[in-house]
Design a protein around this motif. Sequence first.
Motif, short mmCIF file in Angstrom:
data_model
loop_
_atom_site.label_atom_id
_atom_site.label_comp_id
_atom_site.label_asym_id
_atom_site.label_seq_id
_atom_site.Cartn_x
_atom_site.Cartn_y
_atom_site.Cartn_z
N ASP A 163 -9.60 49.39 43.06
CA ASP A 163 -9.09 48.02 43.13
C ASP A 163 -9.24 47.51 44.57
O ASP A 163 -8.78 48.16 45.51
CB ASP A 163 -7.62 48.00 42.71
CG ASP A 163 -7.06 46.59 42.59
OD1 ASP A 163 -6.93 45.92 43.63
OD2 ASP A 163 -6.73 46.17 41.47
N ALA A 164 -9.87 46.36 44.75
CA ALA A 164 -10.14 45.84 46.09
C ALA A 164 -8.87 45.52 46.87
O ALA A 164 -8.83 45.64 48.10
CB ALA A 164 -11.01 44.59 46.00
N HIS A 165 -7.82 45.11 46.18
CA HIS A 165 -6.57 44.71 46.85
C HIS A 165 -5.59 45.87 47.02
O HIS A 165 -4.70 45.81 47.88
CB HIS A 165 -5.89 43.58 46.07
CG HIS A 165 -6.69 42.31 46.08
ND1 HIS A 165 -6.89 41.56 47.21
CD2 HIS A 165 -7.35 41.67 45.09
CE1 HIS A 165 -7.62 40.52 46.93
NE2 HIS A 165 -7.92 40.55 45.64
N ILE A 166 -5.75 46.92 46.21
CA ILE A 166 -4.91 48.12 46.32
C ILE A 166 -5.83 49.33 46.20
O ILE A 166 -5.98 49.91 45.12
CB ILE A 166 -3.83 48.16 45.21
CG1 ILE A 166 -3.02 46.86 45.18
CG2 ILE A 166 -2.90 49.36 45.40
CD1 ILE A 166 -2.11 46.71 43.96
N PRO A 167 -6.49 49.74 47.28
CA PRO A 167 -7.50 50.80 47.18
C PRO A 167 -6.98 52.18 46.80
O PRO A 167 -7.72 52.99 46.26
CB PRO A 167 -8.11 50.84 48.59
CG PRO A 167 -7.71 49.56 49.24
CD PRO A 167 -6.43 49.15 48.61
N THR A 206 2.86 44.63 41.91
CA THR A 206 1.42 44.73 41.60
C THR A 206 0.63 43.52 42.07
O THR A 206 -0.60 43.51 42.00
CB THR A 206 1.18 44.93 40.09
OG1 THR A 206 1.62 43.76 39.38
CG2 THR A 206 1.92 46.15 39.57
N THR A 207 1.31 42.48 42.57
CA THR A 207 0.61 41.28 43.02
C THR A 207 0.35 41.29 44.53
O THR A 207 -0.32 40.39 45.05
CB THR A 207 1.42 40.01 42.68
OG1 THR A 207 2.67 40.03 43.38
CG2 THR A 207 1.68 39.92 41.18
N ILE A 208 0.87 42.28 45.25
CA ILE A 208 0.69 42.31 46.69
C ILE A 208 -0.65 42.93 47.06
O ILE A 208 -1.29 43.61 46.25
CB ILE A 208 1.84 43.07 47.40
CG1 ILE A 208 1.82 44.56 47.03
CG2 ILE A 208 3.17 42.43 47.09
CD1 ILE A 208 2.76 45.41 47.87
N LYS A 209 -1.06 42.72 48.30
CA LYS A 209 -2.26 43.35 48.84
C LYS A 209 -1.83 44.37 49.89
O LYS A 209 -1.12 44.03 50.83
CB LYS A 209 -3.18 42.29 49.47
CG LYS A 209 -4.51 42.83 49.93
CD LYS A 209 -5.42 41.72 50.43
CE LYS A 209 -6.76 42.29 50.86
NZ LYS A 209 -7.68 41.24 51.35
N CYS A 210 -2.24 45.63 49.70
CA CYS A 210 -1.90 46.69 50.64
C CYS A 210 -2.91 47.82 50.47
O CYS A 210 -3.65 47.86 49.48
CB CYS A 210 -0.48 47.20 50.41
SG CYS A 210 -0.17 47.83 48.75
N ASP A 211 -2.93 48.74 51.43
CA ASP A 211 -3.88 49.85 51.34
C ASP A 211 -3.49 50.84 50.24
O ASP A 211 -4.36 51.45 49.62
CB ASP A 211 -3.95 50.59 52.68
CG ASP A 211 -4.53 49.73 53.79
OD1 ASP A 211 -5.38 48.86 53.48
OD2 ASP A 211 -4.14 49.91 54.95
N ARG A 217 -2.12 46.77 35.74
CA ARG A 217 -2.94 46.27 36.85
C ARG A 217 -4.18 47.14 37.08
O ARG A 217 -5.30 46.63 37.24
CB ARG A 217 -2.09 46.22 38.12
CG ARG A 217 -2.84 45.98 39.43
CD ARG A 217 -3.54 44.62 39.45
NE ARG A 217 -4.40 44.50 40.62
CZ ARG A 217 -4.02 44.00 41.78
NH1 ARG A 217 -2.77 43.58 41.94
NH2 ARG A 217 -4.88 43.91 42.78
#
Length: 198
Positions: free
Chosen positions: A95-99, A34-39, A62
């Motif tokens: 969520d901006a980091h996991i759309p 849950t801490t990663i950034k991905c589409d 998250r």
Amino acid sequence: MNYLFVDKNPLMIEAWKIAFDSFKNVQILEGDITTIKCDALVSPANSFGFMDGGVDYAISVRLGWDFHRRLQKEIQALPEGELLVGKSLTLKTGDAHIPYLISAPTMRVPMSFNIATSVNAYLAMKAALIAAKNHPSINSIGIPGFCTGVGRMSPSVSANQMLQAFCEIELGQKTTINNFVDAQKAHFKINPQGKIYD
């Protein structure tokens, strides 16, 4: 497509490294997915969208518990009234980091019985990859280990099943099934721990 395989279990990490070592678009990380950034992030939950255990609990924390309830409503609206193993749903998260979240169940209901000897990790992986590849806004996807928590599948078996699905969907290396014997052999290759007959 870029793939981020993330899990807290070092045995899952090691199994993935063995299985996916040769793929440059696969990154393997030990830690909290849950801490990663991905589409898109994959939820490996169940056919009814319960996200209150294991990695799905962390995803719910998250994204918020309203998201969990929204997923359940989407599933209830399906013709089957459930999201079958081998199918998936893609939802916007806000969520901006996991759309996006891709729900790809690894089991019908949370259970450990018969999951370790199933091909559910393979089916869920295929569903998740098809969803990601067919979505115009998804170019990177975060994926946890499938079936290795509540399902108690061996990490090596899970990694092998995920690799088989990856080769079929990402690389187009589909298995040709011409007869019943071919089907049995292909099924046994996906999970040698399973039984063809009882």
